[in-house]
Write a protein that holds these residues in place. Structure first.
Motif, PDB file in Angstrom:
ATOM      1  N   ILE A   1       7.154   5.585  -1.598  1.00 38.24           N
ATOM      2  CA  ILE A   1       6.017   6.262  -2.215  1.00 38.24           C
ATOM      3  C   ILE A   1       6.461   7.457  -3.055  1.00 38.24           C
ATOM      4  O   ILE A   1       5.983   7.648  -4.179  1.00 38.24           O
ATOM      5  CB  ILE A   1       5.013   6.699  -1.134  1.00 38.24           C
ATOM      6  N   SER A   2       7.388   8.251  -2.532  1.00 39.16           N
ATOM      7  CA  SER A   2       7.823   9.438  -3.290  1.00 39.16           C
ATOM      8  C   SER A   2       8.552   9.039  -4.568  1.00 39.16           C
ATOM      9  O   SER A   2       8.341   9.646  -5.629  1.00 39.16           O
ATOM     10  CB  SER A   2       8.712  10.336  -2.421  1.00 39.16           C
ATOM     11  N   SER A   3       9.411   8.020  -4.505  1.00 36.16           N
ATOM     12  CA  SER A   3      10.120   7.585  -5.719  1.00 36.16           C
ATOM     13  C   SER A   3       9.134   7.036  -6.741  1.00 36.16           C
ATOM     14  O   SER A   3       9.299   7.248  -7.958  1.00 36.16           O
ATOM     15  CB  SER A   3      11.179   6.535  -5.376  1.00 36.16           C
ATOM     16  N   ALA A   4       8.092   6.351  -6.269  1.00 41.85           N
ATOM     17  CA  ALA A   4       7.083   5.820  -7.178  1.00 41.85           C
ATOM     18  C   ALA A   4       6.326   6.941  -7.881  1.00 41.85           C
ATOM     19  O   ALA A   4       6.051   6.863  -9.094  1.00 41.85           O
ATOM     20  CB  ALA A   4       6.117   4.926  -6.404  1.00 41.85           C
ATOM     21  N   CYS A   5       5.984   7.977  -7.139  1.00 44.86           N
ATOM     22  CA  CYS A   5       5.294   9.128  -7.745  1.00 44.86           C
ATOM     23  C   CYS A   5       6.170   9.806  -8.792  1.00 44.86           C
ATOM     24  O   CYS A   5       5.695  10.182  -9.874  1.00 44.86           O
ATOM     25  CB  CYS A   5       4.888  10.122  -6.666  1.00 44.86           C
ATOM     26  N   HIS A   6       7.461   9.958  -8.476  1.00 38.13           N
ATOM     27  CA  HIS A   6       8.381  10.583  -9.430  1.00 38.13           C
ATOM     28  C   HIS A   6       8.603   9.691 -10.656  1.00 38.13           C
ATOM     29  O   HIS A   6       8.749  10.196 -11.783  1.00 38.13           O
ATOM     30  CB  HIS A   6       9.707  10.895  -8.745  1.00 38.13           C
ATOM     31  N   ALA A   7       8.660   8.390 -10.439  1.00 40.54           N
ATOM     32  CA  ALA A   7       8.823   7.479 -11.571  1.00 40.54           C
ATOM     33  C   ALA A   7       7.608   7.542 -12.498  1.00 40.54           C
ATOM     34  O   ALA A   7       7.745   7.553 -13.730  1.00 40.54           O
ATOM     35  CB  ALA A   7       9.028   6.055 -11.064  1.00 40.54           C
ATOM     36  N   ALA A   8       6.414   7.575 -11.911  1.00 35.17           N
ATOM     37  CA  ALA A   8       5.206   7.691 -12.713  1.00 35.17           C
ATOM     38  C   ALA A   8       5.210   8.986 -13.516  1.00 35.17           C
ATOM     39  O   ALA A   8       4.836   8.999 -14.700  1.00 35.17           O
ATOM     40  CB  ALA A   8       3.979   7.632 -11.801  1.00 35.17           C
TER      41      ALA A   8
ATOM     42  N   GLY B   1       5.255  -0.265  -5.658  1.00 32.30           N
ATOM     43  CA  GLY B   1       4.558  -0.683  -6.864  1.00 32.30           C
ATOM     44  C   GLY B   1       3.142  -0.155  -6.927  1.00 32.30           C
ATOM     45  O   GLY B   1       2.685   0.344  -7.971  1.00 32.30           O
ATOM     46  N   ALA B   2       2.417  -0.247  -5.805  1.00 28.68           N
ATOM     47  CA  ALA B   2       1.037   0.241  -5.772  1.00 28.68           C
ATOM     48  C   ALA B   2       0.979   1.754  -5.972  1.00 28.68           C
ATOM     49  O   ALA B   2       0.085   2.270  -6.652  1.00 28.68           O
ATOM     50  CB  ALA B   2       0.381  -0.144  -4.447  1.00 28.68           C
ATOM     51  N   SER B   3       1.943   2.482  -5.384  1.00 29.08           N
ATOM     52  CA  SER B   3       1.958   3.945  -5.521  1.00 29.08           C
ATOM     53  C   SER B   3       2.272   4.369  -6.944  1.00 29.08           C
ATOM     54  O   SER B   3       1.699   5.337  -7.461  1.00 29.08           O
ATOM     55  CB  SER B   3       2.975   4.548  -4.549  1.00 29.08           C
ATOM     56  N   ALA B   4       3.189   3.660  -7.600  1.00 30.54           N
ATOM     57  CA  ALA B   4       3.473   3.963  -9.001  1.00 30.54           C
ATOM     58  C   ALA B   4       2.227   3.733  -9.855  1.00 30.54           C
ATOM     59  O   ALA B   4       1.887   4.548 -10.722  1.00 30.54           O
ATOM     60  CB  ALA B   4       4.633   3.095  -9.498  1.00 30.54           C
ATOM     61  N   ALA B   5       1.533   2.634  -9.594  1.00 36.55           N
ATOM     62  CA  ALA B   5       0.315   2.333 -10.339  1.00 36.55           C
ATOM     63  C   ALA B   5      -0.753   3.393 -10.113  1.00 36.55           C
ATOM     64  O   ALA B   5      -1.376   3.893 -11.069  1.00 36.55           O
ATOM     65  CB  ALA B   5      -0.215   0.956  -9.931  1.00 36.55           C
ATOM     66  N   LEU B   6      -0.978   3.766  -8.846  1.00 33.33           N
ATOM     67  CA  LEU B   6      -1.995   4.769  -8.537  1.00 33.33           C
ATOM     68  C   LEU B   6      -1.678   6.114  -9.175  1.00 33.33           C
ATOM     69  O   LEU B   6      -2.569   6.788  -9.710  1.00 33.33           O
ATOM     70  CB  LEU B   6      -2.114   4.937  -7.018  1.00 33.33           C
TER      71      LEU B   6
ATOM     72  N   ILE C   1       3.668  12.090   4.426  1.00 32.61           N
ATOM     73  CA  ILE C   1       3.120  10.991   3.635  1.00 32.61           C
ATOM     74  C   ILE C   1       1.721  11.318   3.134  1.00 32.61           C
ATOM     75  O   ILE C   1       1.307  10.862   2.059  1.00 32.61           O
ATOM     76  CB  ILE C   1       3.112   9.683   4.463  1.00 32.61           C
ATOM     77  N   PHE C   2       0.974  12.155   3.871  1.00 31.35           N
ATOM     78  CA  PHE C   2      -0.397  12.443   3.469  1.00 31.35           C
ATOM     79  C   PHE C   2      -0.445  13.337   2.225  1.00 31.35           C
ATOM     80  O   PHE C   2      -1.403  13.262   1.442  1.00 31.35           O
ATOM     81  CB  PHE C   2      -1.158  13.070   4.632  1.00 31.35           C
ATOM     82  N   SER C   3       0.586  14.139   2.016  1.00 28.33           N
ATOM     83  CA  SER C   3       0.659  14.919   0.779  1.00 28.33           C
ATOM     84  C   SER C   3       0.875  14.008  -0.420  1.00 28.33           C
ATOM     85  O   SER C   3       0.280  14.205  -1.492  1.00 28.33           O
ATOM     86  CB  SER C   3       1.791  15.950   0.868  1.00 28.33           C
ATOM     87  N   LEU C   4       1.723  12.995  -0.248  1.00 25.12           N
ATOM     88  CA  LEU C   4       1.968  12.033  -1.319  1.00 25.12           C
ATOM     89  C   LEU C   4       0.711  11.224  -1.615  1.00 25.12           C
ATOM     90  O   LEU C   4       0.354  11.012  -2.779  1.00 25.12           O
ATOM     91  CB  LEU C   4       3.116  11.101  -0.930  1.00 25.12           C
TER      92      LEU C   4
ATOM     93  N   TYR D   1      -1.822  13.138  -3.537  1.00 28.20           N
ATOM     94  CA  TYR D   1      -1.467  13.195  -4.958  1.00 28.20           C
ATOM     95  C   TYR D   1      -2.010  11.976  -5.694  1.00 28.20           C
ATOM     96  O   TYR D   1      -2.369  12.056  -6.874  1.00 28.20           O
ATOM     97  CB  TYR D   1       0.051  13.265  -5.097  1.00 28.20           C
ATOM     98  N   MET D   2      -2.113  10.859  -4.975  1.00 25.52           N
ATOM     99  CA  MET D   2      -2.615   9.622  -5.577  1.00 25.52           C
ATOM    100  C   MET D   2      -4.122   9.469  -5.402  1.00 25.52           C
ATOM    101  O   MET D   2      -4.687   8.431  -5.743  1.00 25.52           O
ATOM    102  CB  MET D   2      -1.898   8.411  -4.975  1.00 25.52           C
ATOM    103  N   GLY D   3      -4.770  10.493  -4.825  1.00 24.82           N
ATOM    104  CA  GLY D   3      -6.216  10.457  -4.675  1.00 24.82           C
ATOM    105  C   GLY D   3      -6.708   9.820  -3.398  1.00 24.82           C
ATOM    106  O   GLY D   3      -7.886   9.471  -3.287  1.00 24.82           O
TER     107      GLY D   3
END
Length: 364
Positions: free
Chosen positions: A305-312, A15-20, A51-54, A57-59
């Protein structure tokens, strides 16, 4: 009524990763609703360097972390298919560098970044009802533990409520469960860091398998995995029975022989499951709510985290007028899950010593 573009239910890593991701790469407003007070027990998890690449991506850069958040992972060994310890095959990923997370610190750090980027977070809040209008926009009735009820209007809804996928179930989204795996574990504490060897150890037994991993702050997590009926029938959630099982292990029991146990045994679901959200407009599931994996795969946090980034990204692309972005997201989840099931079967079939036991017969 609170107005937002995206409502995310669940304040864990997914949830936090999708938000970020949404806050960093779009101008969309984001609200997170989390049912707990953010203080629930969390098992430390292994991640690899991807994980650090992901996170980048979120800053969030690697320099934002310190020893509170993770420790460098070292050897990963297993007594699986044999009673001898061997180097564990990295069958689920090709990364060799690994890290062990302190989940409490890691999760809070992600939420702090969400707040710093302008996201709104409501802890200790339950979602009671969901409805969609003719434009497929959502109205959610929520209730805070002490401040009472309120409504949220959102164009997009994201389920990040973990394995139970409580939002998906409430709105009738189908899921398919593949097993009944349950984790029963405890944390241990060492007086001196010199006595904590930085490694992950897995040991299979007739009733299931054990997982032992070093954590930051001289802690260690020790977990037994088996099917829910086996746990229930043998009452392995009871300390005396769990300790008896531990004493029968050849390698794992020595890992905590000089440690003090910390807290009570905890019991958590660990089943494999995939959810198909393609039938619902303006809705996505992320992390364990979208697909949950056997912990032996070490796919939990990385996938969350990766699924959250893709969902965003799917939400942002939909906002830009692209078609089928949500459908493409679901198809990608399904592909990952099919590959996972094949690999999981291959891995479990390496253990042939207890083919007549209830646990292993279902897997080999």
């Amino acid at each position: 009524m609170l107005q937002t573009d995206v409502l995310i239910v669940g304040g864990g890593p997914a949830g936090a990763s999708a938000a970020l991701s949404l806050l960093k790469h779009s101008g969309l407003k984001v609200v997170i609703i989390e049912e707990t007070s953010l203080e629930s027990v969390k098992i430390g998890e292994q991640v690899n360097s991807s994980i650090f690449s992901l996170l980048d991506y979120m800053g969030i850069t690697k320099e934002n972390f310190d020893s509170r958040h993770f420790i460098q992972g070292y050897s990963s060994v297993a007594a699986w298919g044999t009673d001898r310890i061997t180097v564990r095959d990295s069958i689920f990923n090709t990364e060799t560098e690994s890290f062990q997370l302190n989940r409490e610190e890691f999760d809070l750090m992600l939420l702090e970044n969400v707040s710093n980027e302008g996201g709104i977070i409501f802890p200790r809040t339950k979602c009671l009802a969901f409805s969609q209008d003719e434009n497929q926009h959502w109205t959610i009735e929520a209730k805070h533990e002490t401040k009472g009820g309120f409504s949220v209007k959102a164009r997009y809804l994201i389920d990040a409520t973990g394995r139970l996928g409580s939002i998906s179930r409430k709105i009738g989204i189908p899921s398919k469960r593949y097993d009944e795996l349950v984790a029963v574990g405890k944390f241990f504490y060492f007086e001196s860091s010199d006595t904590v060897k930085q490694e992950i150890v897995i040991e299979s037994t007739e009733e299931g398998w054990w997982y032992c991993a070093s954590l930051p702050d001289r802690k260690m997590t020790l977990t037994f995995f088996s099917d829910a009926p086996i746990i229930k029938e043998n009452r392995f959630e009871k300390t005396e029975n769990w300790n008896r099982l531990l004493s029968k292990t050849k390698h794992i029991r020595h890992k905590v022989s000089h440690a003090s146990s910390e807290g009570k045994l905890w019991v958590k679901n660990a089943f494999s499951q995939v959810t198909d959200s393609s039938s619902c407009k303006n809705f996505l599931a992320v992390g364990d709510a979208a697909a949950s994996f056997d912990p032996v795969s070490s796919m939990g946090i990385g996938f969350a985290i990766s699924s959250a980034c893709h969902a965003a990204k799917a939400v942002i692309d939909a906002e830009s007028g692209h078609e089928n972005t949500f459908l493409n997201y679901q198809e990608n989840i399904n592909t990952i899950y099919r590959q996972y099931l094949q690999t999981k079967t291959f891995f479990y079939r390496k253990e042939q010593r207890w083919s007549d036991s209830d646990f292993w017969r279902k897997r080999i």
